[in-house]
Every structure is written in structure tokens, then in C-alpha cells.
Design an enzyme around this catalytic site. Structure first.
Site, PDB file in Angstrom:
ATOM      1  N   ASN A 175       1.860   4.056  -5.929  1.00 47.50           N
ATOM      2  CA  ASN A 175       1.770   2.601  -5.676  1.00 47.50           C
ATOM      3  C   ASN A 175       0.481   1.981  -6.213  1.00 47.50           C
ATOM      4  O   ASN A 175       0.004   0.982  -5.672  1.00 47.50           O
ATOM      5  CB  ASN A 175       1.890   2.297  -4.171  1.00 47.50           C
ATOM      6  CG  ASN A 175       3.164   2.875  -3.588  1.00 47.50           C
ATOM      7  OD1 ASN A 175       4.235   2.733  -4.201  1.00 47.50           O
ATOM      8  ND2 ASN A 175       3.061   3.556  -2.460  1.00 47.50           N
ATOM      9  N   ARG A 176      -0.087   2.611  -7.235  1.00 47.27           N
ATOM     10  CA  ARG A 176      -1.326   2.108  -7.855  1.00 47.27           C
ATOM     11  C   ARG A 176      -2.515   2.118  -6.890  1.00 47.27           C
ATOM     12  O   ARG A 176      -3.540   1.486  -7.145  1.00 47.27           O
ATOM     13  CB  ARG A 176      -1.138   0.678  -8.421  1.00 47.27           C
ATOM     14  CG  ARG A 176      -0.100   0.610  -9.541  1.00 47.27           C
ATOM     15  CD  ARG A 176      -0.611   1.388 -10.757  1.00 47.27           C
ATOM     16  NE  ARG A 176       0.303   1.366 -11.905  1.00 47.27           N
ATOM     17  CZ  ARG A 176       1.106   2.382 -12.242  1.00 47.27           C
ATOM     18  NH1 ARG A 176       1.126   3.490 -11.533  1.00 47.27           N
ATOM     19  NH2 ARG A 176       1.857   2.304 -13.319  1.00 47.27           N
ATOM     20  N   LEU A 177      -2.368   2.826  -5.769  1.00 48.13           N
ATOM     21  CA  LEU A 177      -3.490   2.915  -4.812  1.00 48.13           C
ATOM     22  C   LEU A 177      -4.289   4.183  -5.116  1.00 48.13           C
ATOM     23  O   LEU A 177      -4.345   5.124  -4.321  1.00 48.13           O
ATOM     24  CB  LEU A 177      -2.965   2.891  -3.372  1.00 48.13           C
ATOM     25  CG  LEU A 177      -2.315   1.552  -3.000  1.00 48.13           C
ATOM     26  CD1 LEU A 177      -1.821   1.566  -1.553  1.00 48.13           C
ATOM     27  CD2 LEU A 177      -3.305   0.393  -3.181  1.00 48.13           C
TER      28      LEU A 177
END
Ligand SMILES: Cc1cc2nc3c(=O)[nH]c(=O)nc-3n(C[C@H](O)[C@H](O)[C@H](O)COP(=O)(O)O)c2cc1C
Length: 214
Positions: free
Chosen positions: A191-193
Site C-alpha cells: 500500500n505504498r506504506l
């Protein structure tokens, strides 16, 4: 031309990086990550790194070179001191190097100060290179405008000159060591985290360790 790449998307899910488990010294983490990628069998030239310098024209410029050694002091690569990067470093020795190890979904970004290494160390590495690479270093006025035929002729003539004697290291060719002041480790996450852990060298030479927002 319209090459739309907006559908290129990949989720990074291989690993994680936690403040609670990273070592106090970033060189230790670099060594672990380098060892892991180098032994994974996934990556050719894991020691290829991008070096960015601030040029005499005021522009940053990045290019790939090969990391040849790293120690607790820093990261060493070899080049022509009269090249565009050599002149840039002579004028401003603040540089940035980075590694992207795709197979591990990892990136390392290092800001540091570049310094020429001692002549005897450059001599030692130059002597260890194959003869063809040694002659290449003499023949090429790296970053200057050139005709291919000229360098090939120069190479042929030097092959004769040095057919039966050792090739001395040209004084304008040698190593730079990049002494880090900041090292960021980036681990891709879902999630691009992503995980980003930054080490910053403090005045007392300890490393301040912080997590950065992805
Ligand atoms: C995989 C790879 C490894 C390279 N290794 C080196 C190196 O170790 N030293 C070097 O001077 N140039 C190396 N080069 C060439 C540089 O990218 C660059 O073309 C050259 O150093 C001239 O850069 P400059 O004109 O910005 O100074 C390498 C290029 C590639 C693609």
C-alpha cells in the site's frame, strides 16, 4: 509520442524494517543488506551504485559506478580525477550515492563527503586490474569529446610500449572514498506504506536514527 505507463504498478511485500531491530551503526545494516542481495543470486553487479555530484554548471549529475570497497569509514570507487565527476567533486565534495536492489525491494541513499584516497591504495587497486583495464585508464581522457578511432590507435600503440613492462597508474586515476553523513534505508511495503529509516551523523559522531514517512 504517447507512452502511458500509469498502469505499471507493483506491490512491495518481501520484508520490513523496524526501528526496534535496526543496529546502532548504519554500516552494519549496509553490510547485512549487501550480503543478502549479493548472496541471493538475483542481482548482477549488486555493487553498482549511482553517484550524484553538483557540477560546475550548477546542475546535479548522476551516473553509475562500481563500489569496490566499503569499511566503517566509507564507500570507495575508482575513476578518472579529471572526468566531469572528478572536477565536480574537486569543486564541491558533497555527493550522494544510491543503490536500488530491485529483487529485495530495497534502496539505500547515502549523502557524504568525497575525498581522494591515499596514492598507495590507488596504486594497489590499479595493480590488481587486468592489463586491458589499466591501459584503458591511460588511454581515456574520461568525459572529453573524442573520436573512437583515436582511442583505439592510442591503445594499440600503448599495448606495444607496455608489452613487457608493468603499467604505472596514471596520477589522474584513482579512488574516492565517500564518508557518510546520512544514510537512508528504504524497504518497500504494501500500500505504498514503505519503511524508511534514516541515520544522521551527529556532532559527537553518534548516529541519530529516525523513521521517515513514506
Ligand atoms: C555498470 C556500470 C559501471 C561503471 N563503473 C564505473 C566506475 O567504476 N568508474 C567510472 O569512472 N565509471 C564507471 N562507469 C561509467 C560511468 O557511468 C560514467 O559514464 C563515467 O564515469 C563518466 O562519468 P562523468 O563524465 O560524469 O564523470 C560505469 C558505468 C556502468 C553502467
Amino acid at each position: 509520442m504517447n507512452n502511458d505507463l500509469s498502469n505499471y504498478r507493483k506491490s512491495y511485500e518481501k520484508s520490513e524494517l523496524l526501528l526496534s531491530t535496526v543496529p546502532d551503526n548504519p554500516m552494519q545494516l549496509f553490510q547485512t543488506w549487501f550480503y543478502e542481495i549479493d548472496n541471493s543470486g538475483t542481482t548482477d553487479e549488486a555493487n553498482a551504485m549511482t553517484v550524484s555530484t553538483i557540477g560546475l554548471d550548477g546542475f546535479p549529475k548522476s551516473r553509475v559506478v562500481l563500489l569496490k570497497k566499503y569499511t566503517h569509514e566509507g564507500f570507495i570507487f575508482y575513476t578518472n580525477y579529471n572526468s566531469e565527476k572528478g572536477k565536480a567533486i574537486a569543486n564541491n565534495n558533497n555527493v550522494c550515492i544510491s543503490f536500488f536492489w530491485h529483487a529485495a525491494e530495497r534502496q539505500v541513499i547515502i549523502k557524504g563527503k568525497a575525498e581522494k584516497i591515499a596514492d598507495n591504495l590507488s596504486d594497489g587497486y590499479f595493480e590488481s586490474r587486468p592489463k586491458g583495464s589499466q591501459l584503458g585508464a591511460i588511454v581515456s581522457n574520461q568525459s572529453e569529446v573524442v573520436e573512437r578511432t583515436d582511442i583505439e590507435e592510442k591503445l594499440k600503440s600503448l599495448e606495444v610500449t607496455y608489452s613487457d613492462k608493468p603499467i604505472p597508474r596514471p596520477k589522474h586515476w584513482g579512488g574516492f572514498i565517500i564518508k557518510p553523513v546520512e544514510i537512508e534505508f528504504w524497504q518497500g511495503r504494501a500500500n505504498r506504506l514503505h519503511d524508511r529509516i534514516r541515520y544522521h551523523l551527529e556532532e559527537d559522531y553518534s548516529w541519530k536514527i529516525e523513521r521517515l514517512a513514506p
